[in-house]
Motif scaffolding. Structure first.
Motif, PDB file in Angstrom:
ATOM      1  N   GLU A 138       0.843  -1.203   0.000  1.00 43.53           N
ATOM      2  CA  GLU A 138       0.000   0.000   0.000  1.00 43.53           C
ATOM      3  C   GLU A 138       0.876   1.250   0.000  1.00 43.53           C
ATOM      4  N   LEU A 139       0.621   2.142  -0.954  1.00 43.19           N
ATOM      5  CA  LEU A 139       1.372   3.389  -1.088  1.00 43.19           C
ATOM      6  C   LEU A 139       0.386   4.546  -1.105  1.00 43.19           C
ATOM      7  N   LEU A 140       0.505   5.447  -0.124  1.00 45.84           N
ATOM      8  CA  LEU A 140      -0.427   6.563   0.032  1.00 45.84           C
ATOM      9  C   LEU A 140       0.296   7.872  -0.262  1.00 45.84           C
ATOM     10  N   LEU A 141      -0.108   8.520  -1.352  1.00 47.99           N
ATOM     11  CA  LEU A 141       0.496   9.785  -1.785  1.00 47.99           C
ATOM     12  C   LEU A 141      -0.539  10.896  -1.896  1.00 47.99           C
ATOM     13  N   GLY A 142      -1.708  10.701  -1.341  1.00 48.09           N
ATOM     14  CA  GLY A 142      -2.777  11.688  -1.445  1.00 48.09           C
ATOM     15  C   GLY A 142      -2.489  12.953  -0.666  1.00 48.09           C
ATOM     16  N   GLY A 143      -3.141  14.047  -1.079  1.00 47.95           N
ATOM     17  CA  GLY A 143      -3.020  15.299  -0.346  1.00 47.95           C
ATOM     18  C   GLY A 143      -1.679  15.967  -0.483  1.00 47.95           C
ATOM     19  N   ASN A 144      -0.997  15.773  -1.620  1.00 51.13           N
ATOM     20  CA  ASN A 144       0.262  16.455  -1.873  1.00 51.13           C
ATOM     21  C   ASN A 144       0.088  17.468  -3.010  1.00 51.13           C
ATOM     22  N   ARG A 145       1.171  17.824  -3.670  1.00 47.30           N
ATOM     23  CA  ARG A 145       1.116  18.832  -4.727  1.00 47.30           C
ATOM     24  C   ARG A 145       1.724  18.317  -6.027  1.00 47.30           C
ATOM     25  N   LEU A 146       1.588  17.035  -6.261  1.00 50.20           N
ATOM     26  CA  LEU A 146       2.162  16.407  -7.446  1.00 50.20           C
ATOM     27  C   LEU A 146       1.472  16.908  -8.714  1.00 50.20           C
ATOM     28  N   VAL A 147       2.272  17.354  -9.670  1.00 56.25           N
ATOM     29  CA  VAL A 147       1.730  17.783 -10.962  1.00 56.25           C
ATOM     30  C   VAL A 147       2.026  16.755 -12.047  1.00 56.25           C
ATOM     31  N   GLY A 148       2.929  15.833 -11.761  1.00 52.90           N
ATOM     32  CA  GLY A 148       3.290  14.777 -12.712  1.00 52.90           C
ATOM     33  C   GLY A 148       4.087  13.705 -12.003  1.00 52.90           C
ATOM     34  N   LEU A 149       4.275  12.585 -12.691  1.00 58.60           N
ATOM     35  CA  LEU A 149       5.044  11.473 -12.132  1.00 58.60           C
ATOM     36  C   LEU A 149       5.966  10.916 -13.201  1.00 58.60           C
ATOM     37  N   PRO A 150       7.203  10.555 -12.825  1.00 62.38           N
ATOM     38  CA  PRO A 150       8.113   9.920 -13.797  1.00 62.38           C
ATOM     39  C   PRO A 150       7.551   8.592 -14.276  1.00 62.38           C
ATOM     40  N   LEU A 187      -2.361  16.464 -10.548  1.00 61.14           N
ATOM     41  CA  LEU A 187      -1.982  15.701 -11.730  1.00 61.14           C
ATOM     42  C   LEU A 187      -2.842  16.111 -12.929  1.00 61.14           C
ATOM     43  N   LYS A 188      -2.182  16.507 -13.998  1.00 63.42           N
ATOM     44  CA  LYS A 188      -2.883  16.911 -15.216  1.00 63.42           C
ATOM     45  C   LYS A 188      -2.906  15.794 -16.253  1.00 63.42           C
ATOM     46  N   GLU A 189      -1.822  15.052 -16.328  1.00 64.89           N
ATOM     47  CA  GLU A 189      -1.741  13.920 -17.236  1.00 64.89           C
ATOM     48  C   GLU A 189      -0.712  12.935 -16.721  1.00 64.89           C
ATOM     49  N   LEU A 190      -0.854  11.691 -17.158  1.00 64.10           N
ATOM     50  CA  LEU A 190       0.050  10.635 -16.740  1.00 64.10           C
ATOM     51  C   LEU A 190       0.553   9.892 -17.966  1.00 64.10           C
ATOM     52  N   PRO A 191       1.817   9.466 -17.964  1.00 64.64           N
ATOM     53  CA  PRO A 191       2.333   8.691 -19.104  1.00 64.64           C
ATOM     54  C   PRO A 191       1.536   7.400 -19.285  1.00 64.64           C
ATOM     55  N   ASN A 192       1.332   6.993 -20.519  1.00 61.54           N
ATOM     56  CA  ASN A 192       0.513   5.813 -20.814  1.00 61.54           C
ATOM     57  C   ASN A 192       1.025   4.544 -20.155  1.00 61.54           C
ATOM     58  N   SER A 193       2.330   4.427 -19.988  1.00 61.85           N
ATOM     59  CA  SER A 193       2.899   3.187 -19.450  1.00 61.85           C
ATOM     60  C   SER A 193       3.286   3.291 -17.980  1.00 61.85           C
ATOM     61  N   ILE A 194       2.750   4.289 -17.283  1.00 59.00           N
ATOM     62  CA  ILE A 194       3.177   4.498 -15.891  1.00 59.00           C
ATOM     63  C   ILE A 194       2.735   3.353 -14.980  1.00 59.00           C
ATOM     64  N   PHE A 195       1.626   2.676 -15.304  1.00 58.57           N
ATOM     65  CA  PHE A 195       1.130   1.589 -14.456  1.00 58.57           C
ATOM     66  C   PHE A 195       1.471   0.206 -15.018  1.00 58.57           C
ATOM     67  N   LYS A 196       2.376   0.141 -15.958  1.00 55.70           N
ATOM     68  CA  LYS A 196       2.629  -1.128 -16.663  1.00 55.70           C
ATOM     69  C   LYS A 196       3.178  -2.221 -15.757  1.00 55.70           C
ATOM     70  N   ASP A 197       3.859  -1.862 -14.657  1.00 59.30           N
ATOM     71  CA  ASP A 197       4.452  -2.854 -13.763  1.00 59.30           C
ATOM     72  C   ASP A 197       3.533  -3.219 -12.600  1.00 59.30           C
ATOM     73  N   LEU A 198       2.333  -2.624 -12.549  1.00 60.66           N
ATOM     74  CA  LEU A 198       1.433  -2.834 -11.407  1.00 60.66           C
ATOM     75  C   LEU A 198       0.360  -3.861 -11.741  1.00 60.66           C
ATOM     76  N   THR A 210      -7.749  15.210 -17.650  1.00 64.90           N
ATOM     77  CA  THR A 210      -8.721  15.639 -18.651  1.00 64.90           C
ATOM     78  C   THR A 210      -9.212  14.499 -19.530  1.00 64.90           C
ATOM     79  N   GLU A 211      -8.552  13.349 -19.514  1.00 65.32           N
ATOM     80  CA  GLU A 211      -8.988  12.245 -20.368  1.00 65.32           C
ATOM     81  C   GLU A 211      -8.522  10.908 -19.812  1.00 65.32           C
ATOM     82  N   LEU A 212      -9.185   9.856 -20.284  1.00 65.19           N
ATOM     83  CA  LEU A 212      -8.750   8.481 -20.039  1.00 65.19           C
ATOM     84  C   LEU A 212      -8.349   7.908 -21.382  1.00 65.19           C
ATOM     85  N   SER A 213      -7.060   7.769 -21.583  1.00 64.37           N
ATOM     86  CA  SER A 213      -6.560   7.300 -22.871  1.00 64.37           C
ATOM     87  C   SER A 213      -6.621   5.777 -22.957  1.00 64.37           C
TER      88      SER A 213
END
Length: 596
Positions: A286-298, A318-329, A343-346
């Protein structure tokens, strides 16, 4: 050097610290005063103190900044025509901010070095002496609790046996801890430092805790973590760093904590995370990162967290996320991205989340959903996508969502639901469509959801439902139709008929006379949610009346002239028995109403 400082009075050090900190809020000419103060000092230890401060600022452009400010100050003093206070450039302000941070960091480290420390005993029989201190000692459980004692410092009179298993220092006013606070406590299992005023942790503070499994540091004032802060804590399983002031994390911070299963970093000020922030956490659950100021993720941020089950990213930026950011999860079961700025679900963002059961993406700015955005999530049971900007649900969106049971779409901008839009949702039991802009539901729109038990359609723009639109959901248990502009003419006769059938089933009534009698005598409509709030807006005297109570005669009599071309379906099985047989004429079509 620190021995010299300890020999000085606290008053001298406090004066110097306050003096230097106050000079951080200066006009440009005062910067030179800081240099002169150190130059003119005659007291050796005080001078050493200030020199250390200057050395702590060496990594910035402080020297050139001081020189620039001094030169500018002299230039300004000779310019008689210049009367206003000079404005600092953005670069200068940035340097000032870094100077403040470094000075503050130095102050915190110095306090940690000089802070008092309690006595630690290696003798097991000293548990009796432990009980004589201000904290509560329980020898049978090998626990020491100093919870809520309002301590400003560690009590020097407290003796703590080195074989302690549980140590609670929570809810005090500790601002710093000596680096030897936990010396020799190799068996300590649980450490609680939550709800204090701790601003800095010495790099070696936790190093002796080889057996530690649970560390709580939540609700403190921590601004930074040292790279080796948790080095060697190989048995650490739970780490709570929530509600601090962390802005980022160093690379490889948790590289030696491969048994960590819960990491809570919520409610900090984290705006940036390096790609290697979570390297080494192969067993993290379990990883909890809520309530921060993240605008993007590597894109590689979750590369090592292959066993992650719960990921919380809510209330960030968060405005957008890379398409493969969850590939290992591939093991992820719950993903929370509520209250961001997506703004979208790609198509490729969620493609690899085959085990995901709950997806929470409410309160974003999503206006576009790719038709294949959900196709990889065959295990999805609950989808929360309310309070977005969705106007249109693409056909085939739920084709691979056979496991979906709850679909939350309230608070969007949907106007029309066409037949087939819910294809694939055979096991759907709850559908929330309230607070949209629905004005048209096509006939048969619910044919693909035969197991629907709860349907919320309130607060929309529905004036009627087409004949047969609700027939497929015969197992329904709750429907909410309030706050719609129901137009109670013949087109509403289908809704009224359907509501009466549902009411009869709910109340175990079969006789139309009994149904009508109960409807007339009962004013407490909350006993049955199907008709509660379904109120006519009009026409005429029907406005304000409950749609459930209106008979076919009341809905259609005298209104045929405005219903050209429409042949109503007569709800003969539930027509009020008080209506007498009669002949109604409409466009030369005779419809004889008879009663059983």
């Amino acid at each position: 050097m620190f021995k010299i400082m300890r020999m000085r009075s606290c008053a001298m050090k406090d004066w110097l610290g306050n003096r230097i900190l106050s000079l951080m809020n200066f006009v440009p000419s005062m910067m030179c005063c800081l240099v002169r103060i150190v130059r003119d000092m005659t007291d050796l230890s005080s001078k050493i103190y200030c020199v250390i401060v200057f050395f702590s600022l060496c990594k910035t452009n402080t020297y050139s900044f001081v020189s620039h400010m001094c030169t500018a100050s002299m230039r300004i003093s000779t310019d008689t025509e210049y009367s206003s206070t000079p404005t600092l450039s953005e670069e200068s302000m940035s340097i000032l901010e870094e100077m403040k941070n470094r000075l503050s960091s130095f102050e915190r480290r110095l306090r940690a070095v000089e802070h008092p420390v309690w006595r630690i005993s290696l003798k097991e029989e000293d548990w009796e002496i432990c009980a004589k201190g201000p904290c509560k000692c329980v020898p049978e459980m090998k626990s020491v609790s100093c919870w809520r004692y309002n301590f400003l410092d560690l009590p020097p009179t407290q003796l703590v046996p080195a074989d302690v298993l549980r140590l609670d220092l929570g809810s005090n006013r500790l601002s710093a801890l000596h680096r030897d606070t936990f010396k020799n406590m190799t068996q300590l299992h649980h450490l609680d430092l939550s709800s204090n005023l701790i601003e800095h942790l010495a790099p070696s503070l936790l190093l002796p805790l080889h057996g530690i499994a649970n560390v709580r540091l939540s609700n403190n004032l921590l601004k930074e973590m040292q790279r080796n802060q948790f080095y060697g804590l190989r048995n650490l399983r739970i780490l709570d760093l929530s509600s601090n002031k962390l802005r980022t994390l160093p690379e490889n911070l948790f590289l030696s904590n491969d048994h960590l299963v819960l990491l809570d970093l919520s409610s900090n000020r984290i705006s940036l995370l390096p790609p290697g922030a979570f390297y080494g956490l192969g067993n993290l659950d379990e990883l909890l990162l809520g309530g921060n100021r993240l605008v993007g993720l590597p894109v590689s941020i979750f590369r090592d967290t292959i066993n992650l089950k719960h990921l919380a990213l809510e209330e960030n930026r968060l405005k957008e996320l890379p398409n493969s950011i969850f590939k290992d999860l591939a093991s992820l079961k719950e993903l929370n991205m509520r209250n961001n700025r997506l703004t979208e679900l790609s198509k490729g963002l969620l493609l690899t989340l085959a085990q995901l059961e709950i997806l929470e993406i409410s309160s974003n700015r999503i206006s576009h959903i790719d038709a294949k955005a959900l196709h990889g999530m065959s295990a999805l049971r609950e989808l929360r996508i309310g309070h977005n900007h969705i106007k249109y649900l693409p056909p085939g969106l739920f084709n691979n969502s056979m496991s979906l049971e709850r679909l939350i779409l309230y608070g969007n901008r949907i106007e029309i639901l066409v037949r087939g839009v819910f294809r694939g949702l055979f096991n759907l039991t709850s559908l929330f469509l309230q607070s949209n802009r629905l004005r048209i539901l096509q006939s048969g729109v619910f044919d693909d959801t035969p197991n629907l038990r709860k349907l919320q359609l309130e607060s929309n723009d529905l004036s009627f439902l087409p004949a047969g639109s609700m027939d497929a959901i015969f197992t329904i248990q709750q429907v909410r139709l309030s706050q719609n502009p129901w137009h109670c003419d013949c087109r509403a006769s289908y809704v009224a008929s359907w509501l009466r059938k549902r009411f009869a089933s709910f109340a175990n009534l079969t006789n139309p006379l009994q149904i009508q009698r109960v409807l007339i005598m009962t004013d407490n409509w909350s006993i049955w949610e199907f008709g509660a709030g379904a109120t006519c807006r009009g026409p005429g005297i029907l406005g304000g009346q409950s749609l459930l109570r209106l008979t076919f005669h009341e809905l259609c009599e005298g209104q045929w002239a405005s219903m050209k071309g429409i042949i109503p379906r007569l709800p003969l099985d539930v027509i009020a028995p008080s209506i007498t047989p009669q002949v109604v004429r409409k466009d030369m079509i005779l419809v004889r109403i008879t009663l059983d």
